[in-house]
Design an enzyme around this catalytic site. Structure first.
Site, PDB file in Angstrom:
ATOM      1  CB  SER A  57      17.591  45.084  -5.738  1.00  0.00           C
ATOM      2  OG  SER A  57      18.136  43.615  -5.790  1.00  0.00           O
ATOM      3  N   GLY A  58      16.139  47.492  -6.524  1.00  0.00           N
ATOM      4  CA  GLY A  58      15.418  48.717  -6.553  1.00  0.00           C
ATOM      5  C   GLY A  58      14.908  49.221  -7.761  1.00  0.00           C
ATOM      6  CG  HIS A 221      21.557  53.825 -10.096  1.00  0.00           C
ATOM      7  ND1 HIS A 221      21.872  54.117 -11.241  1.00  0.00           N
ATOM      8  CD2 HIS A 221      21.327  52.567  -9.865  1.00  0.00           C
ATOM      9  CE1 HIS A 221      21.831  52.858 -11.931  1.00  0.00           C
ATOM     10  NE2 HIS A 221      21.710  51.857 -11.004  1.00  0.00           N
ATOM     11  CB  SER A 446     -20.927  59.852  -3.187  1.00  0.00           C
ATOM     12  OG  SER A 446     -20.665  61.139  -2.097  1.00  0.00           O
ATOM     13  N   GLY A 486     -28.068  54.431  -1.745  1.00  0.00           N
ATOM     14  CA  GLY A 486     -26.840  55.260  -1.104  1.00  0.00           C
ATOM     15  C   GLY A 486     -26.704  54.496   0.183  1.00  0.00           C
ATOM     16  CB  THR A 494     -25.844  61.252   4.788  1.00  0.00           C
ATOM     17  OG1 THR A 494     -27.304  61.160   4.798  1.00  0.00           O
ATOM     18  CG2 THR A 494     -24.796  60.138   5.469  1.00  0.00           C
ATOM     19  CG  MET A 495     -27.298  63.933   0.988  1.00  0.00           C
ATOM     20  SD  MET A 495     -26.668  64.175  -0.581  1.00  0.00           S
ATOM     21  CE  MET A 495     -27.758  65.357  -1.460  1.00  0.00           C
TER      22      MET A 495
END
Length: 578
Positions: A57-58, A221, A446, A486, A494-495
């Protein structure tokens, strides 16, 4: 110190992982008393060849993610990085035999433990009269001198699952499937590279790398590779990998040359981001095609991992049309990607962008005084933002990503480049629209979207008039658009806080006889005060709203940037005596 893992227990993690896959996949079942997953429709395989694979497994999604119609019949899983028990392998062989299959092919990666345990189970099953064959896959192209143990089995094993599965689904017999996939195993190679090691649950990382080192040719491994190289660009690392795995001086090379047709697998070893995976895939495609190699299919994703190892492996399989049909054959295996049956090489990868709408003729002369003044304003704004880059980034780090200065600098450089192409439109509406498109494309984040919204909306009132009331209306329209999309409001840190404060003062431009500079001066001072006041506000919008207000003891970087832009505009207009 051992690494952190989201497990219930170290001892039970392999059982829990397999149980989770089966619980979420109705087409699979567990074999009671064993760490074995089988197709839930075994009875439908009567008269056909069964395909079993597995290992430690793995390596998820290998191998249980490749159980399904057109691929594996079942998988036997060992503990993490440990070969499965002989008893469980034999139980799986018996289970598929009792379902009416006409033989079983064991597909085994070339590791000593897997060869021994699957081989012993095969001999015991054959002693019981069950037809069983075994194919050992060794696709590792790391070693330039062949080791006695042979090439290790890596991600190319998944392609063998696919080819064998397609043949079995078509009703081909056990002996023919064995012969045909044995040929395919000799036509492929895999090479891995990693930025660091992985760690087995409950253990420390298996090896250490310096910050400027990369491990080349490692296994799955956590074992070290064949050599360490200095960190380089993705293009350079991918080119080195392809050179190594295709060089004829390498005894384990795959004989790919100009004119060859291949299936390319770009396999995430577990810890790479999808962003990096895409960059690597692009580099691999470009590098191969630059060598004249034709890529029939490109499979990109996580197919055979090494726990959380941050690395990749590249697999190349030489193909012709009959083999490609087997790769393309339908399968219900959950981890096999839905790949288009279209050649990668030769396909048109872009389409022409739509033309921008034709702008209305500029009523003013582009080289006029208004245009020159616009250039001076924009140049001052750009210089101001570039000078603020480090400060804005420092302010932004309190909210997480620390890139506010970088995005504003990107905008400034984009505007500078645009100005070098020629004079800007003298029409304010056209100028703001052009700036909007430029920032939306080049600024990112943004901030780019918000400035783009603001400028697009602000341009509309200026199409009819450009007097002071129209500029005040433009400010109103821009602020309204920012709030609408926004979702920020004045006081949300905020701005918008700076711009809103300035906009309130600019209402005075709507009064008869208003003085441009006097009112703009008041607006700039109010914007700067509003920006400074944001350090005492609790963030109500943007990324900063997720941060504890106790950590936000500096002004909002977006508000600082907006106030600085307004200050730059004012200073140019004052110097020009506007």
């Amino acid at each position: 110190m051992t690494s952190k893992k989201l497990v219930n227990s170290v001892a039970g993690c392999a059982d829990d992982a397999l149980a989770g896959l089966v619980a979420c996949n109705p087409s699979l079942q567990l074999l009671q008393g064993h760490r074995v997953a089988l197709r839930s429709d075994l009875d439908s395989l009567k008269g056909r060849v069964a395909l079993l694979s597995g290992g430690g497994s793995g390596h998820e999604p290998a191998h249980a993610g490749f159980i399904g119609k057109g691929m594996l019949t079942g998988v036997i899983a060992g503990a993490v990085f440990t070969s499965p028990a002989v008893g469980s392998i034999l139980a799986a062989i018996r289970a598929v035999a009792q379902a009416g299959t006409v033989g079983t092919l064991l597909i085994v990666k070339n590791y000593t433990g897997d060869r021994l345990n699957f081989g012993l189970a095969r001999e015991q099953a054959r002693a019981e009269g069950i037809p069983v064959e075994m194919v050992v896959v060794g696709d590792d192209s790391a070693f330039t001198i062949l080791k006695k143990a042979g090439r290790r089995g890596l991600c190319g094993t998944v392609l063998i699952h696919k080819v064998a599965g397609a043949l079995a689904e078509a009703g081909v017999g056990l002996e023919e499937i064995t012969d045909r996939v044995s040929v395919v195993t000799k036509a492929m190679g895999t090479l891995g590279v990693s930025l660091s090691s992985c760690s087995v649950p409950g253990s420390k990382p298996t090896f250490e790398l310096s910050a400027d080192e990369v491990e080349l040719g490692l296994g799955i491994h956590g074992e070290a590779g064949v050599r360490r190289i200095k960190m380089a660009t993705t293009d350079e690392i991918v080119a080195l990998m392809l050179d190594h795995m295709t060089s004829s001086s390498n005894v384990s090379h795959v004989p790919v040359q100009s004119g060859s047709s291949v299936v390319l697998m770009v396999n995430n070893l577990g810890g790479l981001s999808f962003l990096e995976l895409g960059i690597i895939a692009d580099a691999a495609v470009r590098s191969l095609e630059g060598r004249g190699v034709k890529i029939a299919r490109a499979l990109v994703g996580t197919f055979m991992s090494a726990l959380e190892m941050p690395g990749i492996s590249l697999t190349l399989l030489l193909v012709d049309e009959p083999l490609l049909k087997l790769i393309d054959a339908e399968t219900t295996a959950s981890a096999w990607p839905n790949v288009a049956k279209v050649w990668v090489t030769g396909r048109k990868r872009s389409r022409t962008a739509p033309m921008e709408p034709l702008a209305a003729p500029d009523s003013a002369t582009a080289a006029g005084a208004a245009s020159k003044q616009m250039v001076l304003v924009l140049e001052r704004v750009c210089t101001t933002l570039l000078g603020l880059e480090e400060r804005l980034n420092a302010l932004d780090r309190a909210a997480g990503d620390g890139d506010c200065g970088t995005t504003h600098s990107c905008a400034a450089r984009a505007i500078q480049g645009w100005l070098k192409e020629g004079p800007p439109p003298a029409s304010p509406a056209q100028l703001l629209s052009k700036l909007s498109f430029l920032l939306l494309e080049k600024m990112g984040g943004s901030s780019g979207a918000l400035y783009g919204l603001f400028l697009t909306a602000a341009a509309q009132p200026l199409k009819a008039k450009t007097d002071l009331p129209a500029w005040s209306a433009a400010m109103d329209a821009g602020l309204e658009a920012m709030q609408k999309y926004g979702k920020a409001a004045p006081g949300d840190r905020t701005m918008l806080d700076s711009l809103w404060a300035a906009g309130q003062e600019l209402q005075a431009w709507k009064s008869p006889g208003a003085n441009l500079l006097q009112i703009l001066t008041k607006a700039v001072k109010r914007a700067e005060a509003a920006a400074e006041a944001t350090k005492n506000m609790e963030a109500g919008a943007g990324r900063a709203s997720y941060i504890s207000s106790a950590r936000l003891d500096q002004p909002d970087p977006g508000a600082v940037a907006a106030a600085a832009i307004l200050r730059a505009i004012l200073e140019v207009l004052q110097s020009q005596g506007a």
